[in-house]
Structure formats: structure tokens, C-alpha cells
Design an enzyme around this catalytic site. Sequence first.
Site, PDB file in Angstrom:
ATOM      1  N   SER A 166     -26.427 -18.342  -5.237  1.00 45.52           N
ATOM      2  CA  SER A 166     -27.623 -17.718  -4.666  1.00 45.52           C
ATOM      3  C   SER A 166     -27.308 -16.242  -4.433  1.00 45.52           C
ATOM      4  CB  SER A 166     -28.033 -18.456  -3.379  1.00 45.52           C
ATOM      5  OG  SER A 166     -29.127 -17.839  -2.763  1.00 45.52           O
ATOM      6  N   SER A 214     -20.751 -14.964 -19.245  1.00 44.36           N
ATOM      7  CA  SER A 214     -20.230 -13.883 -20.100  1.00 44.36           C
ATOM      8  C   SER A 214     -20.022 -12.580 -19.347  1.00 44.36           C
ATOM      9  CB  SER A 214     -21.190 -13.642 -21.280  1.00 44.36           C
ATOM     10  OG  SER A 214     -22.401 -13.081 -20.818  1.00 44.36           O
ATOM     11  N   SER A 215     -20.342 -12.554 -18.049  1.00 43.01           N
ATOM     12  CA  SER A 215     -20.289 -11.269 -17.345  1.00 43.01           C
ATOM     13  C   SER A 215     -20.122 -11.488 -15.838  1.00 43.01           C
ATOM     14  CB  SER A 215     -21.588 -10.497 -17.618  1.00 43.01           C
ATOM     15  OG  SER A 215     -21.650  -9.302 -16.857  1.00 43.01           O
ATOM     16  N   GLY A 216     -19.603 -10.456 -15.178  1.00 40.30           N
ATOM     17  CA  GLY A 216     -19.592 -10.390 -13.709  1.00 40.30           C
ATOM     18  C   GLY A 216     -18.959 -11.602 -13.036  1.00 40.30           C
ATOM     19  N   ASP A 233     -26.487 -13.463 -25.057  1.00 43.24           N
ATOM     20  CA  ASP A 233     -25.935 -12.550 -26.061  1.00 43.24           C
ATOM     21  C   ASP A 233     -24.620 -13.101 -26.653  1.00 43.24           C
ATOM     22  OD1 ASP A 233     -24.721 -10.523 -27.452  1.00 43.24           O
ATOM     23  OD2 ASP A 233     -25.175  -8.958 -25.988  1.00 43.24           O
ATOM     24  N   ASP A 248     -30.913 -19.399 -23.495  1.00 43.68           N
ATOM     25  CA  ASP A 248     -31.662 -18.819 -22.379  1.00 43.68           C
ATOM     26  C   ASP A 248     -31.860 -19.941 -21.368  1.00 43.68           C
ATOM     27  OD1 ASP A 248     -33.549 -17.869 -20.599  1.00 43.68           O
ATOM     28  OD2 ASP A 248     -34.784 -16.896 -22.141  1.00 43.68           O
ATOM     29  N   LYS A 267     -33.975 -16.839  -4.854  1.00 44.83           N
ATOM     30  CA  LYS A 267     -32.685 -17.224  -4.272  1.00 44.83           C
ATOM     31  C   LYS A 267     -32.883 -18.095  -3.026  1.00 44.83           C
ATOM     32  CE  LYS A 267     -29.979 -15.197  -7.274  1.00 44.83           C
ATOM     33  NZ  LYS A 267     -29.055 -15.967  -8.104  1.00 44.83           N
ATOM     34  N   TYR A 298     -36.898 -11.239  -6.286  1.00 44.34           N
ATOM     35  CA  TYR A 298     -35.558 -11.844  -6.303  1.00 44.34           C
ATOM     36  C   TYR A 298     -35.326 -12.772  -5.112  1.00 44.34           C
ATOM     37  CZ  TYR A 298     -30.369 -11.690  -6.565  1.00 44.34           C
ATOM     38  OH  TYR A 298     -29.032 -11.996  -6.660  1.00 44.34           O
TER      39      TYR A 298
HETATM   40  N1  NAP Z   1     -23.734  -8.586  -8.334  1.00 48.21           N
HETATM   41  C1  NAP Z   1     -24.213  -8.774  -7.108  1.00 48.21           C
HETATM   42  O1  NAP Z   1     -24.220  -7.863  -6.252  1.00 48.21           O
HETATM   43  C2  NAP Z   1     -24.745 -10.125  -6.733  1.00 48.21           C
HETATM   44  C3  NAP Z   1     -24.948 -10.363  -5.355  1.00 48.21           C
HETATM   45  C4  NAP Z   1     -25.451 -11.606  -4.982  1.00 48.21           C
HETATM   46  C5  NAP Z   1     -25.725 -12.569  -5.926  1.00 48.21           C
HETATM   47  N2  NAP Z   1     -25.525 -12.302  -7.245  1.00 48.21           N
HETATM   48  C6  NAP Z   1     -25.849 -13.371  -8.212  1.00 48.21           C
HETATM   49  O2  NAP Z   1     -24.679 -13.729  -8.903  1.00 48.21           O
HETATM   50  C7  NAP Z   1     -25.015 -14.185 -10.218  1.00 48.21           C
HETATM   51  C8  NAP Z   1     -24.192 -13.418 -11.245  1.00 48.21           C
HETATM   52  O3  NAP Z   1     -24.555 -12.046 -11.152  1.00 48.21           O
HETATM   53  P1  NAP Z   1     -23.630 -10.896 -11.723  1.00 48.21           P
HETATM   54  O4  NAP Z   1     -23.768  -9.763 -10.800  1.00 48.21           O
HETATM   55  O5  NAP Z   1     -22.306 -11.420 -12.070  1.00 48.21           O
HETATM   56  O6  NAP Z   1     -24.489 -10.518 -13.036  1.00 48.21           O
HETATM   57  P2  NAP Z   1     -24.085 -10.010 -14.489  1.00 48.21           P
HETATM   58  O7  NAP Z   1     -22.729  -9.404 -14.513  1.00 48.21           O
HETATM   59  O8  NAP Z   1     -25.250  -9.201 -14.954  1.00 48.21           O
HETATM   60  O9  NAP Z   1     -24.066 -11.389 -15.323  1.00 48.21           O
HETATM   61  C9  NAP Z   1     -25.205 -12.126 -15.485  1.00 48.21           C
HETATM   62  C10 NAP Z   1     -24.909 -13.195 -16.502  1.00 48.21           C
HETATM   63  O10 NAP Z   1     -26.069 -14.036 -16.642  1.00 48.21           O
HETATM   64  C11 NAP Z   1     -26.443 -14.077 -18.013  1.00 48.21           C
HETATM   65  N3  NAP Z   1     -27.878 -14.261 -18.078  1.00 48.21           N
HETATM   66  C12 NAP Z   1     -28.862 -13.476 -17.568  1.00 48.21           C
HETATM   67  N4  NAP Z   1     -30.067 -13.981 -17.855  1.00 48.21           N
HETATM   68  C13 NAP Z   1     -29.841 -15.125 -18.543  1.00 48.21           C
HETATM   69  C14 NAP Z   1     -30.681 -16.095 -19.135  1.00 48.21           C
HETATM   70  N5  NAP Z   1     -32.022 -16.005 -19.079  1.00 48.21           N
HETATM   71  N6  NAP Z   1     -30.123 -17.159 -19.773  1.00 48.21           N
HETATM   72  C15 NAP Z   1     -28.769 -17.264 -19.865  1.00 48.21           C
HETATM   73  N7  NAP Z   1     -27.928 -16.382 -19.320  1.00 48.21           N
HETATM   74  C16 NAP Z   1     -28.457 -15.320 -18.683  1.00 48.21           C
HETATM   75  C17 NAP Z   1     -25.954 -12.763 -18.607  1.00 48.21           C
HETATM   76  O11 NAP Z   1     -25.748 -12.797 -20.013  1.00 48.21           O
HETATM   77  P3  NAP Z   1     -26.922 -12.451 -21.072  1.00 48.21           P
HETATM   78  O12 NAP Z   1     -27.642 -11.243 -20.529  1.00 48.21           O
HETATM   79  O13 NAP Z   1     -26.226 -12.235 -22.372  1.00 48.21           O
HETATM   80  O14 NAP Z   1     -27.812 -13.657 -21.107  1.00 48.21           O
HETATM   81  C18 NAP Z   1     -24.602 -12.660 -17.885  1.00 48.21           C
HETATM   82  O15 NAP Z   1     -23.652 -13.505 -18.491  1.00 48.21           O
HETATM   83  C19 NAP Z   1     -26.528 -13.974 -10.368  1.00 48.21           C
HETATM   84  O16 NAP Z   1     -27.199 -15.188 -10.128  1.00 48.21           O
HETATM   85  C20 NAP Z   1     -26.842 -12.954  -9.282  1.00 48.21           C
HETATM   86  O17 NAP Z   1     -28.167 -13.040  -8.836  1.00 48.21           O
HETATM   87  C21 NAP Z   1     -25.030 -11.106  -7.672  1.00 48.21           C
END
Ligand code: NAP
Length: 276
Positions: A143, A14-16, A38, A65, A161, A157
Site C-alpha cells: 500500500s 522490474s523497478s524500485g 516493459d 499489465d 491504497k 492515489y
Molecule cells: N516510491 C515511493 O515513495 C512509494 C511510497 C509508498 C508506496 N509506494 C508503492 O510501492 C509500489 C512500488 O513503487 P516504486 O516506487 O517501487 O515504483 P517504480 O520504481 O516505478 O516501480 C513500479 C513497478 O510497477 C510496474 N508497473 C506499473 N504499472 C504496471 C502495470 N499496469 N502492470 C504491471 N506492472 C506495472 C513497473 O513496470 P512497468 O512500468 O514496465 O510496467 C515497475 O516494475 C507501488 O505500489 C507504489 O505505489 C511507493
Amino acid sequence: MTLRDQHVFITGGSSGIGLELGRQAAAAGARVSLVARDPARLAAARAAIRAAVPGGAEVVTASADVAVEAEILGALQAAEKIHGPVDVLITSAGVARPGHFAEIPVAVFERTMAVNYFGTLYPLKAVVPAMRQRGRGAVVLISSGAGLVGLFGYTPYAPSKFALRGLAEALRGELQDTGVSVTIVYPPDTDTPQLAEENLTKPAETKALTAGGGLWTAEAVARVTLAGVQRGRFAITPGFQLTALAWLHSILAPVLNWSFDRVARRARRDAAARLP
Ligand SMILES: NC(=O)c1ccc[n+]([C@@H]2O[C@H](COP(=O)([O-])OP(=O)(O)OC[C@H]3O[C@@H](n4cnc5c(N)ncnc54)[C@H](OP(=O)(O)O)[C@@H]3O)[C@@H](O)[C@H]2O)c1
């Protein structure tokens, strides 16, 4: 493999990064399922994907979840009822709460492992046996650069990962020659709501350490990811810095994988030859 007509199931859709993966997969002709907690954000994500893809797109959403096995299994069942068996599983749901080790409660370590590691394991356990039976499929674990090197401020974190890396490497060997591919992605800092939230608690040292790394868009990370998945790549490291880090941090990994696979294949052949 191609994404056309495939059921692509995305946790954290749903995000990112997860949302962008869903949009690009739908644009490539996939049937997409999105999971997150959500329902309102899920509905908005579905509408955004359908609006972005000419002619609409087949998008199913399910609220769950990922840290609760029964919930994510229920979401999988509901999605498979509509879209059929999962062809591509992408586990993007994740949480990060940076800070100083001494100030972070144990509950945060537990929750981070529950969401990032077990929230990946549960859907993998559910879909891999069926993929093996069909002799085709792909699993994609998201990861982080923090899964390649333990960075200051990421004590909850980084281990979650790193755990995904161990899981992916062990599973890759087991699924060799089954038609099911394993991919692990190590995204760099990416402009998403999660990163904005991390910045609220990031220690100054962490900010300084990550400052030179640049900022990727979710669109670019998703594009590199889906291109790699379609080519059957095992490790995806967007950008030069993470590619160099992956290679230098584990310079022997490709040679080890090659050697492990040879030994495993030989053992499998020997065991088969011993069967009556
Ligand atoms: N952004 C960065 O800089 C970055 C860098 C390296 C790796 N990553 C990894 O990439 C992945 C995506 O991150 P993002 O930055 O795109 O994050 P984001 O925009 O915050 O999106 C996170 C998503 O995960 C869902 N989520 C979180 N906790 C959850 C749960 N317990 N059960 C089900 N859904 C859950 C959220 O929706 P709800 O809150 O509604 O559940 C949302 O859809 C993550 O694994 C993150 O660690 C991100």
C-alpha cells in the site's frame, strides 16, 4: 516462514521496491518471478538480480499489465509452470499521479484504481484458493503511507491504497487459522523512479506536507518488509512516523481484530457443531 526454496512472485518487480524485494528474496534462496509491462526493463531486472546473487538465481520474468485480468493470470500460469505454485505473492505494481483534484481527468482516477486495486485483486484471487488448499502461503500487499491518511494532492492515489487496506483487513480475518498469512505494507517516501515521476506533478502543498518525512531507500523498505513477512506480521510500517500514524489513526484496530477473530472462530465452531 523462511524464503529459502519458496516461489516468490512479485508484480512490479522490474523497478524500485519490487525489484529490491526480488533481489533480497533471491539472495535468501527463493525462486523469484517478476512481472511488469516493459520487457526490456524486466530483462535488465533479471540480469541485475542474477548478477547480485552469488552463484546466480532462478529468476523468471513475464510481461503483463496487472490491470488486465487475463494478462496477469497468463503471467502467473507461465511462472508456475517453471517455479511451481506460488508460495509468496507480493503485489508491488502501482502508479501515482499527484495533482489538484479539479485538474486530474476521471480517466486517471479509473486507471489508478485499475492498476493499484484490481491489479492486486486479480493475482490474489488466483493464488489464495490454492494456498488455502495447501494450508500454507503468504500474500503481501504494497500500500502506502497514503493508504493510512488521505494527503493533499493524492485524490486518485490515496483511495486506491485505502482500498488495499480494506481488502487486506477483510482477507486477514477470513484466512485466520488457514496457514495463509496476509501482510500489508505502508511504505514512506522511497527513492525510486515512481517518486521521481510523482515529483514532476506534485502540488507545492503536497511537497511541503511530505518534506519532513525523510526519504527511504528501496533496499531498506524491502529489508523491513521481508523481515516482517517472515515473522508473519500483518501490518508493516517502515519508520517511526508511519508506525505512529498507523497506531494513532486506527488506535482500536488491533483490539477490533482480536475481538472479530474471537467472534468468527466461535461462529465457525457453532456452525460445525450444527452439522449432522
Ligand atoms: N516510491 C515511493 O515513495 C512509494 C511510497 C509508498 C508506496 N509506494 C508503492 O510501492 C509500489 C512500488 O513503487 P516504486 O516506487 O517501487 O515504483 P517504480 O520504481 O516505478 O516501480 C513500479 C513497478 O510497477 C510496474 N508497473 C506499473 N504499472 C504496471 C502495470 N499496469 N502492470 C504491471 N506492472 C506495472 C513497473 O513496470 P512497468 O512500468 O514496465 O510496467 C515497475 O516494475 C507501488 O505500489 C507504489 O505505489 C511507493
